[in-house]
Design a protein around this motif. Structure first.
Motif, PDB file in Angstrom:
ATOM      1  N   HIS A  99       0.892  -1.161   0.000  1.00  0.00           N
ATOM      2  CA  HIS A  99       0.000   0.000   0.000  1.00  0.00           C
ATOM      3  C   HIS A  99       0.926   1.205   0.000  1.00  0.00           C
ATOM      4  O   HIS A  99       1.821   1.303   0.853  1.00  0.00           O
ATOM      5  CB  HIS A  99      -0.900   0.006   1.241  1.00  0.00           C
ATOM      6  N   TYR A 132      -5.047  13.114   7.308  1.00  0.00           N
ATOM      7  CA  TYR A 132      -5.509  12.136   8.304  1.00  0.00           C
ATOM      8  C   TYR A 132      -6.050  10.901   7.597  1.00  0.00           C
ATOM      9  O   TYR A 132      -5.764   9.763   8.000  1.00  0.00           O
ATOM     10  CB  TYR A 132      -6.592  12.734   9.204  1.00  0.00           C
ATOM     11  N   GLN A 133      -6.823  11.105   6.547  1.00  0.00           N
ATOM     12  CA  GLN A 133      -7.425   9.981   5.828  1.00  0.00           C
ATOM     13  C   GLN A 133      -6.359   9.033   5.294  1.00  0.00           C
ATOM     14  O   GLN A 133      -6.471   7.805   5.436  1.00  0.00           O
ATOM     15  CB  GLN A 133      -8.292  10.500   4.678  1.00  0.00           C
ATOM     16  N   ASN A 136      -4.473   7.287   8.166  1.00  0.00           N
ATOM     17  CA  ASN A 136      -5.315   6.293   8.822  1.00  0.00           C
ATOM     18  C   ASN A 136      -5.483   5.054   7.951  1.00  0.00           C
ATOM     19  O   ASN A 136      -5.535   3.926   8.466  1.00  0.00           O
ATOM     20  CB  ASN A 136      -6.681   6.892   9.152  1.00  0.00           C
ATOM     21  N   LYS A 137      -5.535   5.236   6.630  1.00  0.00           N
ATOM     22  CA  LYS A 137      -5.633   4.085   5.733  1.00  0.00           C
ATOM     23  C   LYS A 137      -4.377   3.222   5.847  1.00  0.00           C
ATOM     24  O   LYS A 137      -4.464   1.976   5.907  1.00  0.00           O
ATOM     25  CB  LYS A 137      -5.825   4.548   4.293  1.00  0.00           C
ATOM     26  N   PHE A 139      -2.435   3.026   8.428  1.00  0.00           N
ATOM     27  CA  PHE A 139      -2.555   2.409   9.748  1.00  0.00           C
ATOM     28  C   PHE A 139      -3.469   1.191   9.700  1.00  0.00           C
ATOM     29  O   PHE A 139      -3.151   0.117  10.243  1.00  0.00           O
ATOM     30  CB  PHE A 139      -3.081   3.452  10.736  1.00  0.00           C
ATOM     31  N   GLN A 140      -4.606   1.318   9.037  1.00  0.00           N
ATOM     32  CA  GLN A 140      -5.562   0.218   8.957  1.00  0.00           C
ATOM     33  C   GLN A 140      -4.983  -0.979   8.218  1.00  0.00           C
ATOM     34  O   GLN A 140      -5.179  -2.132   8.633  1.00  0.00           O
ATOM     35  CB  GLN A 140      -6.847   0.694   8.269  1.00  0.00           C
ATOM     36  N   VAL A 141      -4.261  -0.714   7.126  1.00  0.00           N
ATOM     37  CA  VAL A 141      -3.650  -1.816   6.369  1.00  0.00           C
ATOM     38  C   VAL A 141      -2.672  -2.573   7.258  1.00  0.00           C
ATOM     39  O   VAL A 141      -2.672  -3.807   7.307  1.00  0.00           O
ATOM     40  CB  VAL A 141      -2.934  -1.283   5.104  1.00  0.00           C
ATOM     41  N   MET A 143      -2.552  -2.756  10.564  1.00  0.00           N
ATOM     42  CA  MET A 143      -3.207  -3.420  11.687  1.00  0.00           C
ATOM     43  C   MET A 143      -3.954  -4.680  11.265  1.00  0.00           C
ATOM     44  O   MET A 143      -4.195  -5.577  12.084  1.00  0.00           O
ATOM     45  CB  MET A 143      -4.153  -2.448  12.387  1.00  0.00           C
ATOM     46  N   GLU A 144      -4.319  -4.769  10.001  1.00  0.00           N
ATOM     47  CA  GLU A 144      -5.025  -5.952   9.506  1.00  0.00           C
ATOM     48  C   GLU A 144      -4.086  -7.097   9.152  1.00  0.00           C
ATOM     49  O   GLU A 144      -4.530  -8.218   8.906  1.00  0.00           O
ATOM     50  CB  GLU A 144      -5.868  -5.576   8.281  1.00  0.00           C
ATOM     51  N   CYS A 180       1.090   1.313  15.649  1.00  0.00           N
ATOM     52  CA  CYS A 180       1.009  -0.120  15.326  1.00  0.00           C
ATOM     53  C   CYS A 180       1.913  -0.982  16.203  1.00  0.00           C
ATOM     54  O   CYS A 180       1.834  -2.215  16.139  1.00  0.00           O
ATOM     55  CB  CYS A 180       1.373  -0.337  13.854  1.00  0.00           C
TER      56      CYS A 180
END
Length: 244
Positions: A99, A132-133, A136-137, A139-141, A143-144, A180
């Protein structure tokens, strides 16, 4: 104080940082630092091998070289060690699909990289892309993922443009590390492997090379940890307060 001849005894190759050493970036491509075009020309006429070692991650290597040539510098793409091409090699070797949180100006370097169903994150100096968007994206990748992998193209704190000091990728990298609970893999200065790859391209040993840069941490300390000599210029982000 040792004479310069003694300090430089045995030096066969020079590694040059670009931003803050050759030029300060900014609108219209930025401006050369006074005397830098002539200084590079003198180095090129000497018996020393010259290579450029940069953490530039807002421009592709080709665009960076094209801009520098327009400013009057004698430089070719093959002389530049930059983090984006090095990162692509690592991604291919390890079968990773990133990503990308990067600047549009360097995105072309990743054209041959599979970015579907990402299993890692690559962060670079995204400039205005550090919303931020977008953070955060990323970060989400991470964390998954069962085993999250974060690559950072350098880890500088800030750099200098003609308009003033600018935040670099390092603070954003640190934010993702903290959120993370991971440690990023740095591709670029001060990573020892990055310096070693530049030395291999020059075909000189560390003790035969000197690094010239404006960053006391990324350029100077990083090079010295690899066994090179190093010289900090008083241009770019240099400060007598010695903050990195």
């Amino acid at each position: 104080m040792a004479a310069w001849g003694e300090r430089l005894a045995g030096v066969r190759g020079v590694l040059l940082d670009i931003s803050g050493v050759l030029y300060d970036g900014g609108e219209g491509g930025g401006a050369p630092i006074v005397g830098s075009v002539e200084a590079l020309a003198r180095l090129k006429r000497s018996q020393l091998k010259v290579r450029f070692c940069t953490n530039e991650s807002q421009k592709s290597r080709g665009d960076l070289v094209g801009m520098l040539r327009r400013l009057g510098f004698d430089i070719s793409e093959g002389e530049v060690t930059a983090p984006a091409p090095a990162t692509c090699l690592i991604l291919k070797e390890r079968g990773l699909r990133p990503h990308l949180l990067i600047h549009d100006g360097v995105r072309s370097e990743f054209d041959q990289i599979d970015t579907s169903n990402p299993n890692c994150v690559v962060i670079a100096d995204a400039g205005e892309g550090f919303s931020y968007q977008n953070m955060n994206k990323a970060f989400q990748v991470l964390m998954e993922l069962e085993n999250p992998v974060l690559f950072s193209l350098g880890k500088g704190r800030y750099y200098k443009e003609t308009s003033g000091l600018m935040l670099d990728v390092g603070p954003y990298m640190k934010a993702l590390e903290y959120a993370c609970g991971i440690e990023a893999e740095v591709v670029g200065k001060p990573s020892p492997e990055f310096f070693k790859s530049a030395l291999r391209e020059m075909r000189v040993e560390a003790h035969q090379a000197i690094m010239i840069g404006d960053d006391i941490v990324g350029d100077i300390s990083g090079a010295q940890r690899c066994g090179m000599r190093a010289l900090q210029v008083r241009t770019g982000k240099f400060s007598p307060k010695c903050r990195a």
